[in-house]
Enzyme design. Structure first.
Site, PDB file in Angstrom:
ATOM      1  CE  LYS A 199      18.103 -31.846   7.917  1.00 31.03           C
ATOM      2  NZ  LYS A 199      16.987 -32.737   7.610  1.00 31.03           N
ATOM      3  N   GLY A 257      13.637 -39.544   2.052  1.00 31.59           N
ATOM      4  CA  GLY A 257      12.342 -39.838   1.449  1.00 31.59           C
ATOM      5  C   GLY A 257      12.175 -41.264   0.963  1.00 31.59           C
ATOM      6  CB  ALA A 312      17.389 -39.063   5.701  1.00 36.81           C
ATOM      7  N   GLY A 313      15.440 -41.625   5.998  1.00 35.99           N
ATOM      8  CA  GLY A 313      15.384 -43.040   5.677  1.00 35.99           C
ATOM      9  C   GLY A 313      14.404 -43.858   6.483  1.00 35.99           C
ATOM     10  CG  ASN A 358       8.962 -34.019   6.493  1.00 36.84           C
ATOM     11  OD1 ASN A 358       9.288 -32.860   6.296  1.00 36.84           O
ATOM     12  ND2 ASN A 358       7.688 -34.376   6.324  1.00 36.84           N
ATOM     13  CB  THR A 359       9.047 -38.813   3.672  1.00 36.71           C
ATOM     14  OG1 THR A 359       9.775 -37.689   3.193  1.00 36.71           O
ATOM     15  CG2 THR A 359       8.172 -39.338   2.548  1.00 36.71           C
TER      16      THR A 359
END
Lengths: 270, 67
Positions: A106, A167, A193-194, A215-216
């Site tokens: 990635k 994040g 993301a997001g 992830n977050t």
């Protein structure tokens, strides 16, 4: 059809995956929680970062890959924290050595430590070098369809636009841009993301994304393992809804679901 | 004695010392690490035959949690 044959696999660089959810391994309480969340998510591809090891200060410290074995999961090394093409390429050369020649990576090159917005100029430069060195590059980028197309033409095996900032948990801010990218891409498009909660993941999949990387949203939930399980269902539900094809939206319709005819008559007055 | 920089820290060793011996002395033997010496990857298979030289700059990395 074999009993467990997946008729709708995610194919990246010629390899099929049953899960369309890719999970990051950062920010969990400990490795046990990381592992439990990955298992609950059903993810087969998990991202890792590459960092300097401690040099003898903490001998015997457990390592992430003892919890997530490369023989069981596809480990996707990232270039998080890199702000130049050169640093990103260097990081992934180390990653390939670390993972015994594993070449699916990635790429992300950031442009700004405050927003973590990608620097697409450096990203394009890094992608060109990595493709030349036979890496299979899944690339994090902005939701700019021209840049996404250029990355695809450079030879990236998947394009991964942001839904909102890394994040942030702000969800999908510009579904129209994502739709343009999805329509024109010939490689898988994954939202990276997001995503903040399950409905965001479902919306991404309903738009026609091939997968979602997060992830977050999982790690920062009050109960990460439960959120991982919710994300699994959301990605599956969103994909199924996309394949099923939603009904058109109408402000109103004179077409109720129940038959208009055959209503019982009002009791007649005697 | 030779002095090398490892992950930004200066360390001294009795020469000669190979990459394999360095990994051993840093208690990293058997761990999944990758090593870069002066900007070039040193494959694990060649750790034993690569001696360190004065002033070498080494980066030793592992996989950690990340998105």
């Amino acid at each position: 059809m074999k009993p467990h044959e997946n008729l709708d696999p995610l194919v990246i660089a010629g390899k099929s995956y049953g899960s369309r959810l890719l999970l990051g391994t950062g920010k969990y309480k400990d490795f046990a929680e990381t592992k439990a969340a990955v298992e609950a998510s059903g993810a087969e591809i998990v991202t890792v970062a590459i960092r300097r090891t401690n040099i003898g200060q903490n001998a015997g410290e457990p390592s992430l890959l003892e919890y997530l074995s490369p023989s069981k999961y596809t480990i996707l090394p990232n270039t998080a924290g890199c702000y130049s093409a050169q640093d990103a390429v260097r990081t992934l050369r180390l990653a390939r050595e670390l993972l015994d020649g594993h070449d699916l990576v990635k790429l992300e090159v950031l442009g700004d430590p405050k927003t973590l917005y990608p620097n697409v100029v450096e990203t394009l430069a890094a992608a060109a070098t990595l493709v030349k060195e036979n890496f299979k590059v899944m690339v994090y980028t902005s939701d700019d369809s021209i840049v996404a197309k250029q990355l695809e033409e450079t030879g990236c095996v998947a394009v991964m636009p942001l839904a909102s900032l890394i994040g942030s948990g702000m969800g999908i801010l510009n579904p129209w841009n994502l739709q343009i990218i999805i329509e024109s891409a010939k490689v898988p498009v994954l939202v990276d993301a997001g995503v903040g909660t399950a409905s965001d993941a479902a919306i991404a999949m309903e738009l026609g994304c091939d997968g979602v990387l997060m992830n977050t949203a999982v790690a920062a939930a009050n109960n990460p393992v439960l959120m991982a399980s919710a994300m699994r269902k959301a990605v599956e539900a969103g994909r199924a809804a996309f394949l099923a094809g939603r009904m058109p939206k109408k402000l109103y319709t004179a077409s109720p679901s129940s038959p208009a005819a055959g209503l019982v008559a009002p009791p007649s007055k005697t | 004695m030779i002095s090398v920089t490892i992950n930004g820290e200066t360390r001294s060793f009795e020469a000669p010392v190979s990459c394999a011996e360095l990994i051993e002395r840093l208690a990293l033997a058997g761990k999944r690490v990758a090593l870069e010496r002066n900007g070039e990857i040193v494959p694990r298979s060649r750790f034993a035959e690569q001696p360190l030289a004065e002033g070498d700059r080494l980066e030793i990395v592992v996989a950690v949690g990340g998105g």
